[in-house]
Design a protein around this motif. Structure first.
Motif, PDB file in Angstrom:
ATOM      1  N   CYS A   1       0.832  -1.212   0.000  1.00  0.00           N
ATOM      2  CA  CYS A   1       0.000   0.000   0.000  1.00  0.00           C
ATOM      3  C   CYS A   1       0.864   1.258   0.000  1.00  0.00           C
ATOM      4  O   CYS A   1       0.519   2.254  -0.653  1.00  0.00           O
ATOM      5  N   LEU A   2       1.983   1.205   0.713  1.00  0.00           N
ATOM      6  CA  LEU A   2       2.919   2.342   0.726  1.00  0.00           C
ATOM      7  C   LEU A   2       3.489   2.578  -0.673  1.00  0.00           C
ATOM      8  O   LEU A   2       3.627   3.724  -1.116  1.00  0.00           O
ATOM      9  N   SER A   3       3.780   1.481  -1.381  1.00  0.00           N
ATOM     10  CA  SER A   3       4.393   1.603  -2.719  1.00  0.00           C
ATOM     11  C   SER A   3       3.465   2.273  -3.722  1.00  0.00           C
ATOM     12  O   SER A   3       3.917   2.877  -4.692  1.00  0.00           O
ATOM     13  N   VAL A   4       2.134   2.152  -3.478  1.00  0.00           N
ATOM     14  CA  VAL A   4       1.175   2.816  -4.378  1.00  0.00           C
ATOM     15  C   VAL A   4       0.605   4.069  -3.710  1.00  0.00           C
ATOM     16  O   VAL A   4      -0.454   4.567  -4.101  1.00  0.00           O
TER      17      VAL A   4
ATOM     18  N   GLU B   1      -3.119   4.767  -2.431  1.00  0.00           N
ATOM     19  CA  GLU B   1      -4.108   5.259  -3.397  1.00  0.00           C
ATOM     20  C   GLU B   1      -5.492   4.654  -3.159  1.00  0.00           C
ATOM     21  O   GLU B   1      -6.510   5.321  -3.325  1.00  0.00           O
ATOM     22  N   HIS B   2      -5.495   3.378  -2.759  1.00  0.00           N
ATOM     23  CA  HIS B   2      -6.780   2.700  -2.570  1.00  0.00           C
ATOM     24  C   HIS B   2      -7.098   2.448  -1.096  1.00  0.00           C
ATOM     25  O   HIS B   2      -8.099   1.788  -0.794  1.00  0.00           O
ATOM     26  N   GLY B   3      -6.264   2.926  -0.191  1.00  0.00           N
ATOM     27  CA  GLY B   3      -6.515   2.762   1.240  1.00  0.00           C
ATOM     28  C   GLY B   3      -5.429   1.968   1.928  1.00  0.00           C
ATOM     29  O   GLY B   3      -4.383   1.656   1.351  1.00  0.00           O
ATOM     30  N   GLY B   4      -5.673   1.659   3.201  1.00  0.00           N
ATOM     31  CA  GLY B   4      -4.703   0.936   4.012  1.00  0.00           C
ATOM     32  C   GLY B   4      -4.982  -0.559   4.058  1.00  0.00           C
ATOM     33  O   GLY B   4      -5.592  -1.127   3.155  1.00  0.00           O
ATOM     34  N   VAL B   5      -4.536  -1.185   5.166  1.00  0.00           N
ATOM     35  CA  VAL B   5      -4.638  -2.634   5.331  1.00  0.00           C
ATOM     36  C   VAL B   5      -5.469  -2.935   6.571  1.00  0.00           C
ATOM     37  O   VAL B   5      -5.294  -2.301   7.615  1.00  0.00           O
ATOM     38  N   VAL B   6      -6.359  -3.911   6.461  1.00  0.00           N
ATOM     39  CA  VAL B   6      -7.089  -4.402   7.630  1.00  0.00           C
ATOM     40  C   VAL B   6      -6.932  -5.913   7.674  1.00  0.00           C
ATOM     41  O   VAL B   6      -6.977  -6.589   6.645  1.00  0.00           O
ATOM     42  N   CYS B   7      -6.691  -6.435   8.876  1.00  0.00           N
ATOM     43  CA  CYS B   7      -6.502  -7.870   9.063  1.00  0.00           C
ATOM     44  C   CYS B   7      -7.453  -8.347  10.153  1.00  0.00           C
ATOM     45  O   CYS B   7      -7.416  -7.856  11.281  1.00  0.00           O
TER      46      CYS B   7
ATOM     47  N   GLY C   1      -7.225  -0.869   0.960  1.00  0.00           N
ATOM     48  CA  GLY C   1      -6.685  -1.335  -0.302  1.00  0.00           C
ATOM     49  C   GLY C   1      -6.421  -2.828  -0.277  1.00  0.00           C
ATOM     50  O   GLY C   1      -6.416  -3.491  -1.310  1.00  0.00           O
ATOM     51  N   VAL C   2      -6.158  -3.356   0.944  1.00  0.00           N
ATOM     52  CA  VAL C   2      -5.930  -4.793   1.122  1.00  0.00           C
ATOM     53  C   VAL C   2      -6.723  -5.256   2.342  1.00  0.00           C
ATOM     54  O   VAL C   2      -6.642  -4.648   3.407  1.00  0.00           O
TER      55      VAL C   2
ATOM     56  N   LEU D   1     -16.385 -13.822   3.867  1.00  0.00           N
ATOM     57  CA  LEU D   1     -15.912 -14.562   2.694  1.00  0.00           C
ATOM     58  C   LEU D   1     -16.930 -14.504   1.563  1.00  0.00           C
ATOM     59  O   LEU D   1     -16.570 -14.392   0.384  1.00  0.00           O
ATOM     60  N   GLY D   2     -18.212 -14.555   1.927  1.00  0.00           N
ATOM     61  CA  GLY D   2     -19.258 -14.489   0.910  1.00  0.00           C
ATOM     62  C   GLY D   2     -19.477 -13.095   0.372  1.00  0.00           C
ATOM     63  O   GLY D   2     -19.522 -12.880  -0.853  1.00  0.00           O
ATOM     64  N   LEU D   3     -19.594 -12.103   1.257  1.00  0.00           N
ATOM     65  CA  LEU D   3     -19.881 -10.728   0.826  1.00  0.00           C
ATOM     66  C   LEU D   3     -18.731 -10.124   0.021  1.00  0.00           C
ATOM     67  O   LEU D   3     -18.952  -9.329  -0.895  1.00  0.00           O
ATOM     68  N   LEU D   4     -17.496 -10.502   0.380  1.00  0.00           N
ATOM     69  CA  LEU D   4     -16.349  -9.898  -0.311  1.00  0.00           C
ATOM     70  C   LEU D   4     -16.260 -10.318  -1.776  1.00  0.00           C
ATOM     71  O   LEU D   4     -15.596  -9.649  -2.576  1.00  0.00           O
ATOM     72  N   LYS D   5     -16.929 -11.393  -2.146  1.00  0.00           N
ATOM     73  CA  LYS D   5     -16.981 -11.753  -3.574  1.00  0.00           C
ATOM     74  C   LYS D   5     -17.598 -10.620  -4.384  1.00  0.00           C
ATOM     75  O   LYS D   5     -17.089 -10.238  -5.441  1.00  0.00           O
ATOM     76  N   ASP D   6     -18.712 -10.066  -3.883  1.00  0.00           N
ATOM     77  CA  ASP D   6     -19.378  -8.956  -4.578  1.00  0.00           C
ATOM     78  C   ASP D   6     -18.563  -7.673  -4.488  1.00  0.00           C
ATOM     79  O   ASP D   6     -18.505  -6.897  -5.443  1.00  0.00           O
ATOM     80  N   VAL D   7     -17.941  -7.452  -3.330  1.00  0.00           N
ATOM     81  CA  VAL D   7     -17.134  -6.235  -3.146  1.00  0.00           C
ATOM     82  C   VAL D   7     -15.952  -6.236  -4.106  1.00  0.00           C
ATOM     83  O   VAL D   7     -15.609  -5.210  -4.706  1.00  0.00           O
ATOM     84  N   LEU D   8     -15.324  -7.404  -4.300  1.00  0.00           N
ATOM     85  CA  LEU D   8     -14.174  -7.505  -5.211  1.00  0.00           C
ATOM     86  C   LEU D   8     -14.583  -7.201  -6.652  1.00  0.00           C
ATOM     87  O   LEU D   8     -13.822  -6.600  -7.415  1.00  0.00           O
ATOM     88  N   LEU D   9     -15.793  -7.623  -7.027  1.00  0.00           N
ATOM     89  CA  LEU D   9     -16.288  -7.317  -8.377  1.00  0.00           C
ATOM     90  C   LEU D   9     -16.523  -5.822  -8.550  1.00  0.00           C
ATOM     91  O   LEU D   9     -16.259  -5.248  -9.610  1.00  0.00           O
ATOM     92  N   ALA D  10     -17.027  -5.183  -7.501  1.00  0.00           N
ATOM     93  CA  ALA D  10     -17.309  -3.744  -7.563  1.00  0.00           C
ATOM     94  C   ALA D  10     -16.039  -2.908  -7.467  1.00  0.00           C
ATOM     95  O   ALA D  10     -16.005  -1.779  -7.947  1.00  0.00           O
ATOM     96  N   ARG D  11     -14.988  -3.478  -6.833  1.00  0.00           N
ATOM     97  CA  ARG D  11     -13.725  -2.739  -6.652  1.00  0.00           C
ATOM     98  C   ARG D  11     -12.562  -3.575  -7.194  1.00  0.00           C
ATOM     99  O   ARG D  11     -11.889  -4.291  -6.447  1.00  0.00           O
ATOM    100  N   PRO D  12     -12.269  -3.485  -8.486  1.00  0.00           N
ATOM    101  CA  PRO D  12     -11.198  -4.301  -9.075  1.00  0.00           C
ATOM    102  C   PRO D  12      -9.824  -4.016  -8.472  1.00  0.00           C
ATOM    103  O   PRO D  12      -8.925  -4.861  -8.546  1.00  0.00           O
ATOM    104  N   GLU D  13      -9.655  -2.824  -7.880  1.00  0.00           N
ATOM    105  CA  GLU D  13      -8.350  -2.460  -7.315  1.00  0.00           C
ATOM    106  C   GLU D  13      -8.119  -3.073  -5.932  1.00  0.00           C
ATOM    107  O   GLU D  13      -6.990  -3.091  -5.420  1.00  0.00           O
ATOM    108  N   LEU D  14      -9.177  -3.597  -5.305  1.00  0.00           N
ATOM    109  CA  LEU D  14      -9.083  -4.152  -3.954  1.00  0.00           C
ATOM    110  C   LEU D  14      -8.376  -5.503  -3.983  1.00  0.00           C
ATOM    111  O   LEU D  14      -8.606  -6.317  -4.872  1.00  0.00           O
TER     112      LEU D  14
END
Length: 744
Positions: A102-105, A108-114, A179-180, A197-210
């Motif tokens: 995320c620092l290298s970009v 641009e798309h946000g930080g990291v959450v774990c 961003g990640v 795990l289920g909801l993020l499938k749709d989120v990934l489609l809506a946000r290709p940069e994620l």
């Protein structure tokens, strides 16, 4: 003079010199030399000497060999799955590498959450990673757990519990500030992780940069791969020789065998700590008492035996020995950690040399037909057994004692741990799913579909609570209920308290029942003294009111004390759990903030008056009308309204202590087990029940003597009062006047 400068505790302090230098010794040439030092890209300050020391430890982790491969895959793919055993370093190192990405970009798309399944691991990982990254906790690295936020708007990497990220989706459905996203502990199969795990499938489609990174233990990898399709997989090898001893003859008398093994290991003279996996919390308490008692009579030349009970369900601290304290101690100490299922991820120690595993666990399995959970003894899964073995991963000579046969492990243990979604009450999950449906994320593909009857029961309960409208979508009530990080029934009681002018008291009850039990675990022989102390808090109206008394007494003690030590001493004197009361205080403060934010009416406290007591009971009944029981024989045998289970009052109930048995009670918890106890009970009446329970809920109750008594109450109500009641219900919430359960 040379001195070590500690890392500042707050983000407002800054490090201007390396640890090896004192600011008074730095001249102009020294300042120029400092300019050549490597700077930390996350805060722009020179790295400390501790950073390089920890870097060597990080480079020795099994995951480190995969850093280049991971960074390449992260750059070129949207999803990366990492397969690694416990202690391979994936939970601490992968988030740091993602932060570097995320620092290298330039973020641009946000930080990291774990995400983590346990709040203790989220906190400890954040502290450790902040140390390894040489930054300040709460600034560049932070954590978010229920009722505690240690982050700022500038936080680059945050650890959080999976349910907190799920709640964030209610206000930020596409998680645009990240961003990640890293889903860790996916093998724990918690409801929140499975939903993400289920909801993020749709989120990934809506946000290709994620980017999405999934960390899991090897047994779940094939299921994850088929769920997400053809995505890159990074496998981390972390094999250490562990001697496995199967003691099949000990299975029938596993508890006695555990105690015998502990002392046999201690007498052998072999050094190293012992971790024991028992079936349930009751076994932890029993073993703790026996080992402490017999351990006090041991030969002191063998060393001190320190027993550490670890209760995973209570979200206690992790087992992480203080190495510096050990170095200063002249007496050898062997720790015996007693824990149960879900305790695997709480063991953070490299000193464990022995693991004892009974191979069974007591699981809570929810039955939607009777709206109650059963405590069932079951074999653990093969993946859980493997995880317990991996606790010895860093030990070159570890021993695993399995109190079961190899055949039992092969035939009786299922390969994977059961998904929580298939064994739990889904009402809270369905409320959340209905809420995110407003944001267009209604479709959710789940790895394991929950049972249809569990979903229907959840929808039916939300309908009874007036959380759904005629189309099966969230009503205004439902939207407000979802704002509270509580069980829907408790949220409904808080909303009802606004109408009955007892919000202050209801928030206290909500905080006290949400926090761990405020009563301390009693050592043997202290029962009589504890009961004498607790009697001072008893309230004649019931346990909910007693909890208010305890909280008020704790508040008074806090106000009148000069230090935290005095408050802890007060709690100790009254056999109360100080940490639980502190947690209740924090929870209550957050609930007050939510009430203010959504601008709900807040009446002045009036605790103590008869009218207030009646109003509190009305508010409680508005949410818990499905949890009513009647004493059927006058001797304390309570029959549930919804099914034919009979239960008794819990021994710590105010009614048990005062030896009184009200005919009708409202209860907060009930589980079918050896002792069928209803917990946290308060007296109610059939008249009050019929006034507040939805008519169609009463109509759906199974035939019983209790229902006949309630019907007599209805018959005695005048037609005029009945019409007024129905009219009032219609005016307040028209969608509650007919039965509907639409599954969309």
């Amino acid at each position: 003079m040379e001195e070590d400068l500690e890392r500042p505790n707050s983000s407002s302090e800054k490090r201007y010199f390396p640890e090896s230098l004192d600011s008074s010794d730095v001249d102009e040439e020294g300042l120029l030399a400092c300019e050549d030092l490597e700077l930390n890209p996350f805060d722009g300050l020179p790295y400390s000497s501790r950073y390089y020391k920890l870097l060597k430890e990080r480079e020795a982790l099994p995951i480190w060999k995969e850093k280049y491969s991971f960074m390449e895959n992260l750059l070129q793919n949207q999803i990366v799955i990492i397969s690694g055993d416990a202690k391979c370093g994936k939970s601490s190192q992968v988030p740091q590498w993602c932060a570097e990405y995320c620092l290298s970009v330039h973020y641009e798309h946000g930080g990291v959450v774990c995400t983590q399944a346990h709040k203790q691991t989220a906190v400890q990982l954040a502290l450790r990673v902040a140390d390894e990254m040489d930054v300040n906790i709460g600034h560049e690295v932070g954590y978010v757990i229920p009722f505690e936020n240690c982050c700022t708007s500038e936080t680059i990497l945050r650890y959080c519990t999976d349910d907190m990220l799920q709640r964030e989706m209610m206000s930020n459905p596409f998680l645009g500030s990240y961003g990640v996203i890293i889903l860790d502990d996916t093998h724990e199969r918690s409801i929140a992780t499975d939903v993400l795990l289920g909801l993020l499938k749709d989120v990934l489609l809506a946000r290709p940069e994620l980017k999405l990174v999934i960390n899991s233990s090897p047994p779940l990898i094939s299921k994850l791969s088929s769920f997400y399709g053809n995505v890159p997989l990074i496998e981390v090898k972390n094999k250490h020789p562990v001697e496995v001893v199967y003691l099949s003859g000990a299975q029938k008398e596993s508890f006695e065998s555990v105690v015998h093994l502990i002392f046999e290991i201690h007498h052998s003279g072999e050094q190293g700590d012992i971790v024991v996996f028992l079936a349930c919390e009751q076994d932890i308490e029993k073993a703790y008492e026996i080992v402490c008692q017999e351990g006090s009579n041991l030969n002191p030349d063998l060393g001190e035996l320190v027993v550490v009970p670890l209760y995973p369900k209570e979200k206690c601290a992790l087992f992480k020995p203080n190495e510096e304290t050990e170095k200063r101690s002249h007496v050898y100490q062997r720790r015996v950690v007693l824990t149960a299922s879900s305790g695997e991820s709480l063991i953070w120690s490299n000193t464990v040399r022995f693991v004892i595993d009974v191979g069974v666990e007591r699981r809570k399995v929810y039955n939607p037909r009777i709206r109650a959970s059963s405590l069932v003894m079951q074999p653990i899964s093969q993946s859980q057994a493997e995880t317990r073995k991996q606790i010895l991963g860093s030990s070159s000579s570890g021993k695993l004692f399995c109190l079961y046969s190899e055949e039992f492990a092969t035939k009786d243990m299922r390969p994977l741990k059961a998904a929580e979604m298939q064994e739990a009450n889904l009402t809270s999950m369905v409320l959340f799913m209905k809420r995110v449906d407003i944001a267009g994320l209604g479709h959710c593909d789940l790895m394991n579909r929950p049972a249809p009857e569990s979903l229907m029961q959840a929808l039916e309960d939300l309908d009874y609570l007036a959380a759904l409208d005629n189309d099966g979508n969230l009503s205004e009530f439902g939207i407000i209920m979802s704002e509270f990080p509580l069980d829907p029934q408790l949220s409904k009681s808080i909303l009802a308290s606004c109408e009955f002018d007892c919000v202050d008291e209801m928030l206290t009850i909500a905080a006290m029942v949400t926090a761990p039990s405020c009563f301390s675990r009693l050592p043997r022989g202290a029962e009589a003294a504890a009961l004498t102390c607790w009697k001072t808090f008893l309230h004649p109206e019931g346990d909910h009111f007693t909890l208010i008394n305890i909280y008020k007494a704790y508040q008074d003690a806090t106000l009148n004390s000069t230090s935290e030590h005095c408050v802890e001493k007060w709690c100790q004197d009254y056999f109360l759990n100080c940490s639980a009361l502190r947690m209740a205080d924090v929870i209550r403060a957050e609930l007050v903030e939510i009430i203010k934010r959504i601008e709900l009416p807040y009446a002045e406290p009036a605790f103590g008056s008869k009218e207030n007591a009646l109003n509190i009971k009305k508010a409680l009944l508005s949410g818990y009308f499905m949890q009513i029981a009647r004493d059927v024989d006058g001797s304390g045998n309570y029959l549930m309204l919804t099914h034919k289970q009979v239960a008794q009052l819990h021994p710590l109930s105010s009614y048990s202590i005062t030896k009184t048995t009200p005919e009708w009670v409202l209860f907060h918890k009930f589980s079918i087990s050896e002792n069928n106890y209803v917990r946290i009970t308060s007296e109610t009446s059939p008249e009050l029940f019929m006034q507040l329970a939805p008519q169609y809920y009463f109509s759906n109750l199974p035939p019983s003597e209790s229902k006949d008594i309630l019907q007599q109450v209805v018959d005695h109500l005048s037609p005029i009062s009945t019409m007024k009641k129905e009219q009032k219900i219609c005016e307040k919430c028209p969608e509650t006047t007919e039965q509907r359960c639409t599954l969309q």
